[in-house]
Design an enzyme around this catalytic site. Structure first.
Site, mmCIF file in Angstrom:
data_model
loop_
_atom_site.group_PDB
_atom_site.id
_atom_site.type_symbol
_atom_site.label_atom_id
_atom_site.label_comp_id
_atom_site.label_asym_id
_atom_site.label_seq_id
_atom_site.Cartn_x
_atom_site.Cartn_y
_atom_site.Cartn_z
ATOM 1 N N SER A 205 0.799 -1.232 0.000
ATOM 2 C CA SER A 205 0.000 0.000 0.000
ATOM 3 C C SER A 205 0.827 1.274 0.000
ATOM 4 O O SER A 205 0.298 2.356 -0.289
ATOM 5 C CB SER A 205 -0.921 0.025 1.215
ATOM 6 O OG SER A 205 -1.995 -0.841 1.013
ATOM 7 N N LYS B 219 0.601 3.429 -2.947
ATOM 8 C CA LYS B 219 -0.569 4.294 -3.197
ATOM 9 C C LYS B 219 -0.205 5.774 -3.134
ATOM 10 O O LYS B 219 -0.816 6.611 -3.797
ATOM 11 C CB LYS B 219 -1.670 3.982 -2.178
ATOM 12 C CG LYS B 219 -2.247 2.581 -2.313
ATOM 13 C CD LYS B 219 -3.105 2.212 -1.106
ATOM 14 C CE LYS B 219 -3.688 0.814 -1.254
ATOM 15 N NZ LYS B 219 -4.373 0.362 -0.028
ATOM 16 N N TYR C 124 -2.345 -3.009 -10.744
ATOM 17 C CA TYR C 124 -2.337 -2.718 -9.307
ATOM 18 C C TYR C 124 -1.463 -3.718 -8.528
ATOM 19 O O TYR C 124 -0.703 -3.338 -7.631
ATOM 20 C CB TYR C 124 -3.777 -2.725 -8.782
ATOM 21 C CG TYR C 124 -3.888 -2.592 -7.286
ATOM 22 C CD1 TYR C 124 -3.767 -1.355 -6.662
ATOM 23 C CD2 TYR C 124 -4.114 -3.713 -6.472
ATOM 24 C CE1 TYR C 124 -3.864 -1.237 -5.280
ATOM 25 C CE2 TYR C 124 -4.206 -3.603 -5.099
ATOM 26 C CZ TYR C 124 -4.082 -2.361 -4.509
ATOM 27 O OH TYR C 124 -4.168 -2.248 -3.138
ATOM 28 N N TYR D 260 -4.434 3.911 7.881
ATOM 29 C CA TYR D 260 -5.820 3.409 7.877
ATOM 30 C C TYR D 260 -6.559 3.797 9.138
ATOM 31 O O TYR D 260 -6.431 4.915 9.616
ATOM 32 C CB TYR D 260 -5.849 1.882 7.659
ATOM 33 C CG TYR D 260 -5.155 1.535 6.380
ATOM 34 C CD1 TYR D 260 -5.711 1.896 5.168
ATOM 35 C CD2 TYR D 260 -3.915 0.918 6.375
ATOM 36 C CE1 TYR D 260 -5.061 1.624 3.982
ATOM 37 C CE2 TYR D 260 -3.269 0.645 5.194
ATOM 38 C CZ TYR D 260 -3.844 1.007 4.006
ATOM 39 O OH TYR D 260 -3.203 0.744 2.846
ATOM 40 N N VAL E 140 1.268 -3.785 3.760
ATOM 41 C CA VAL E 140 1.166 -5.085 4.455
ATOM 42 C C VAL E 140 2.407 -5.967 4.353
ATOM 43 O O VAL E 140 2.471 -7.002 5.007
ATOM 44 C CB VAL E 140 -0.033 -5.961 4.017
ATOM 45 C CG1 VAL E 140 -1.318 -5.512 4.626
ATOM 46 C CG2 VAL E 140 -0.109 -6.113 2.533
HETATM 47 O O1 DON Z 1 -4.349 -4.644 -2.097
HETATM 48 C C1 DON Z 1 -3.853 -5.243 -1.141
HETATM 49 O O2 DON Z 1 -4.535 -5.853 -0.320
HETATM 50 C C2 DON Z 1 -2.356 -5.181 -0.970
HETATM 51 N N1 DON Z 1 -1.696 -5.254 -2.223
HETATM 52 C C3 DON Z 1 -1.949 -3.916 -0.288
HETATM 53 C C4 DON Z 1 -2.641 -3.708 1.038
HETATM 54 C C5 DON Z 1 -1.801 -2.985 2.025
HETATM 55 O O3 DON Z 1 -0.604 -2.888 1.920
HETATM 56 C C6 DON Z 1 -2.510 -2.481 3.216
HETATM 57 N N2 DON Z 1 -1.565 -1.892 4.154
HETATM 58 N N3 DON Z 1 -1.293 -1.905 5.225
#
Ligand code: DON
Length: 308
Positions: free
Chosen positions: A65, A68, A193, A244, A262
């Site tokens: 994330s 982003k 993505y 978040y 993540v």
């Molecule tokens: O879209 C997803 O679920 C992952 N590629 C990224 C989510 C993420 O990193 C949330 N962060 N803490």
């Protein structure tokens, strides 16, 4: 100044590392489950030197994330605020990063902000390129400029692993398509993505990227890579939505514009001072690095890094 006192810093890293036992490595993307839970690495860049490095700061991890923030900056540079904010809002959600619930209750039905998955998918749909590969290369070229490292690429195994299991993100994207927030092929968007999220780098790279945001969009050599106003806007989203549904508590305890992923990484930007890159794959239930957040809390307190 932070570059002095290596011993104190090492002590803080040691203390923060103890908290890795309170979290778990992400496993909903199967390839991420291989990470070692007790790792904690950090790099801090002050524009002149990587002034503090601890743990294996050359170990590679994927942006997840944290990407982003970078697609948002790029989309704003290419399309302008009006077009971007027609597709995504500016408000924190208080929900988990992959939640679908608010999409249905909002009118118009656009994602509340670009840091949650739904909002990031809307932003990613704006990245320039005729094919997925062109878009990926375009984003990578931007990241090469930000980090000064043109070897950065994406991890194919992680991208594939997420592509095969990204049903919730597909559901979000189909919802957005139905409501005319995005158009085009959903699987191509998911392909882009997941590659964006799988871009792989080190804490040193991340600290340099953080420094550009901290330095109002300019690299250490003074070259402008992001316009000042967009760097400001992006940092504001990092404060309000970057962690978040833990963003409020993080703002109080740490007060540094930051974005988590993540994989366990955290990108930090202390305005006009420092870029910070952290990797600690043990996550709390909200998807943020447990030891990474603890370390930022210790650093912020000790060196008065809070912007508030
Ligand atoms: O879209 C997803 O679920 C992952 N590629 C990224 C989510 C993420 O990193 C949330 N962060 N803490």
């Amino acid at each position: 100044m932070i570059c002095k006192g290596q011993l104190e810093l090492d002590e803080m890293v040691k203390q923060a590392q103890k908290s890795t036992i309170n979290g778990k490595v992400a496993n909903y993307i199967p390839a991420l489950a291989k990470a070692e839970r007790d790792v904690l690495a950090v790099s801090i860049f002050d524009g002149a030197d990587l002034c503090f490095v601890a743990g294996n700061s050359e170990e590679r991890f994927t942006l997840q994330s944290t990407s982003k923030v970078l697609t948002l900056a790029l989309a704003l540079m290419d399309c302008g605020e009006d077009k971007v904010f027609k597709k995504v809002g500016m408000e924190p959600t208080g929900d988990p990063f992959n939640s679908i619930s608010k999409l249905e209750t909002q009118i118009p039905s656009k994602p509340l902000n670009p840091m949650i998955n739904a909002g990031a998918l809307a932003v990613s749909s704006l990245i320039k390129g005729r094919t997925v590969e062109e878009k990926v290369q375009y984003l990578l070229a931007f990241i090469h400029k930000l980090s000064g490292n043109n070897k950065i690429t994406y991890n194919k195994e992680v991208a594939q692993s997420e592509y095969e299991t990204a049903d919730l993100n597909r559901a979000l994207a189909y919802f957005l398509k139905q409501h005319h927030i995005i158009d085009g092929d959903v699987n191509e968007l998911i392909d882009f993505y997941t590659k964006q999220c799988a871009i792989e780098l080190t804490c040193n790279d991340l600290a340099r990227i953080g420094y550009v945001l901290a330095n109002e969009g300019r690299c250490a050599d003074g070259q402008e890579v992001i316009p000042f106003e967009i760097a400001r806007l992006v940092k504001t989203f990092m404060v309000t939505c970057g962690m978040y549904n833990a963003s409020g508590e993080f703002a109080i305890k740490v007060g540094i514009p930051a974005k988590s992923g993540v994989s366990g990484c955290i990108l930090g930007a202390v305005p006009n001072r420092l870029g910070i890159g952290i990797y600690g794959p043990s996550l709390d239930e909200k998807g943020n690095s447990v030891a990474g957040m603890k370390l930022l809390e210790l650093l912020a307190e000790h060196y008065h890094l809070s912007i508030f």
